[in-house]
Scaffold this active site. Structure first.
Site, mmCIF file in Angstrom:
data_model
loop_
_atom_site.group_PDB
_atom_site.id
_atom_site.type_symbol
_atom_site.label_atom_id
_atom_site.label_comp_id
_atom_site.label_asym_id
_atom_site.label_seq_id
_atom_site.Cartn_x
_atom_site.Cartn_y
_atom_site.Cartn_z
ATOM 1 N N PRO A 2 18.577 -29.516 9.720
ATOM 2 C CA PRO A 2 18.222 -30.428 8.696
ATOM 3 C C PRO A 2 18.741 -31.821 9.031
ATOM 4 O O PRO A 2 19.892 -31.986 9.377
ATOM 5 C CB PRO A 2 18.967 -29.865 7.512
ATOM 6 C CG PRO A 2 19.326 -28.474 7.856
ATOM 7 C CD PRO A 2 19.297 -28.363 9.295
ATOM 8 N N GLU A 3 17.889 -32.769 8.933
ATOM 9 C CA GLU A 3 18.366 -34.148 8.933
ATOM 10 C C GLU A 3 18.697 -34.503 7.487
ATOM 11 O O GLU A 3 18.529 -33.677 6.586
ATOM 12 C CB GLU A 3 17.284 -35.079 9.494
ATOM 13 C CG GLU A 3 17.043 -34.833 10.978
ATOM 14 C CD GLU A 3 16.982 -36.117 11.788
ATOM 15 O OE1 GLU A 3 17.401 -37.168 11.276
ATOM 16 O OE2 GLU A 3 16.504 -36.068 12.927
ATOM 17 N N HIS A 91 22.205 -13.001 9.826
ATOM 18 C CA HIS A 91 22.653 -14.402 9.791
ATOM 19 C C HIS A 91 22.895 -14.922 8.375
ATOM 20 O O HIS A 91 23.134 -16.109 8.193
ATOM 21 C CB HIS A 91 21.686 -15.343 10.521
ATOM 22 C CG HIS A 91 21.290 -14.844 11.875
ATOM 23 N ND1 HIS A 91 22.207 -14.610 12.870
ATOM 24 C CD2 HIS A 91 20.082 -14.511 12.398
ATOM 25 C CE1 HIS A 91 21.567 -14.163 13.947
ATOM 26 N NE2 HIS A 91 20.286 -14.088 13.682
ATOM 27 N N ARG A 109 22.541 -20.126 14.233
ATOM 28 C CA ARG A 109 23.303 -20.674 15.364
ATOM 29 C C ARG A 109 24.774 -20.882 15.048
ATOM 30 O O ARG A 109 25.552 -21.139 15.945
ATOM 31 C CB ARG A 109 22.665 -21.987 15.839
ATOM 32 C CG ARG A 109 21.348 -21.735 16.520
ATOM 33 C CD ARG A 109 20.667 -23.013 16.895
ATOM 34 N NE ARG A 109 21.306 -23.660 18.019
ATOM 35 C CZ ARG A 109 20.889 -24.806 18.542
ATOM 36 N NH1 ARG A 109 19.856 -25.417 18.015
ATOM 37 N NH2 ARG A 109 21.509 -25.331 19.555
ATOM 38 N N ARG A 150 28.968 -54.453 21.730
ATOM 39 C CA ARG A 150 28.855 -53.034 22.085
ATOM 40 C C ARG A 150 27.714 -52.818 23.057
ATOM 41 O O ARG A 150 26.615 -53.327 22.866
ATOM 42 C CB ARG A 150 28.698 -52.185 20.821
ATOM 43 C CG ARG A 150 29.956 -52.309 19.974
ATOM 44 C CD ARG A 150 30.050 -51.279 18.931
ATOM 45 N NE ARG A 150 30.132 -49.940 19.504
ATOM 46 C CZ ARG A 150 30.638 -48.906 18.844
ATOM 47 N NH1 ARG A 150 31.121 -49.065 17.637
ATOM 48 N NH2 ARG A 150 30.653 -47.729 19.402
#
Length: 269
Positions: A2-3, A91, A109, A150
């Site tokens: 998920p973002e 899971h 995962r 940067r």
DNA sequence: ATGGTCCCCTGACCGC
DNA sequence: TGCGGTCAGGGGACCA
């Protein structure tokens, strides 16, 4: 994972099911996630009411009187509401029961995390985070100021959670495309004007994804249990070799900071 | 401080 | 159909 839009979609989906509800039981089948789940502390939640569910970056915060349960979905995590009698599938690592309903955490995962914080403001994972991309503190001037001197590629810069949170790999590529900025360009060599465009693009891409209910690629399942349906809206991510929607040239793929990056050589400078 | 690399883990997919 | 290799959206821990 998920973002950020998926996490926010999950939060909004869960809130009405758990806010004001009392936790009756917690089952931890697999404590080995990114960090070991602190079982004893989490069991303190039994009998406690979840007052509200908030979000900081991609962490979900379940607020109760003794402390706050932090949940991060990692790359493949999901949370859903089920009836308590539904048998766990592979899971399904943690269940938080609210009477006859159950909040179930699944994460094939196991890159996700379930943690405990008594003072989330000063939690070591939350304290160093940059501003929320949809907050007022985040704008082009902020990015410009923080990026001076940067050398890191601008894509890495906007994905750095100490700079700004919630910009994941997909939306980093998408926002840079919208802003017409080459993702490889050193962050310190981009003008204020272009950062203003980039900040707007980040806001827009995240906002529209939240409105659409979050992008789904492989692993995300919404709290309703239905997959999302937004991935076809992506302009460049996952489209190597396909025509740029703006100029028709072939979308390029490259690796920046070990992650796949998609962009148009003609439109992004 | 900054930048670069590595890795936690399982599953999907691709080519043979 | 099976098998091995490769890749995946996160992000903290290390190192120079």
């Amino acid at each position: 994972m998920p973002e950020l839009p998926e996490v926010e979609t999950t939060r909004r989906g869960l809130e009405p099911w758990v806010s004001g509800k009392k936790i009756t039981r917690i089952t931890i089948r697999q404590a080995s996630l990114r960090w070991s789940v602190p079982e004893k502390k989490i069991q303190l939640l039994r009998g406690q009411v979840i007052h509200r569910v908030s979000r900081r970056a991609k962490y979900l915060l379940f607020h109760a009187d003794p402390g706050v349960l932090l949940i991060h979905l990692g790359m493949s995590g999901s949370l859903r509401i089920l009836e308590t009698h539904q048998p766990p599938q592979p899971h399904d690592h943690v269940d938080i029961h609210f009477g006859n309903l159950c909040l179930r955490y699944r994460d094939p995962r196991r890159f996700g995390a379930i943690l405990w914080a008594t003072d989330p403001q000063h939690h070591p994972l939350l304290e160093p985070l940059g501003p929320e991309p949809l907050s007022e503190q985040f704008d082009g001037a902020f990015l410009f100021r923080r990026s001076r001197k940067r050398k890191v590629a601008v894509k890495n810069f906007i994905m750095n959670s100490r700079i700004v949170v919630g910009v994941g790999n997909i939306y980093a590529s998408e926002a840079l495309f919208m802003a017409g900025i080459d993702p490889r360009r050193p962050a310190g060599r981009i003008s204020l004007k272009r950062y203003m465009k980039l900040a707007g693009a980040i806001r827009q891409v995240l906002t529209s994804a939240i409105e659409a209910g979050g992008t789904t690629l492989r692993d995300f399942v919404g709290s309703s249990g239905n997959p999302g349906y937004f991935s076809q809206e992506l302009n460049v991510y996952g489209r190597e070799g396909q025509p740029c929607p703006r100029c028709g040239g072939a979308i390029q793929k490259t690796i920046i900071g070990q992650r796949s990056t998609f962009f148009c050589r003609m439109c992004q400078r």
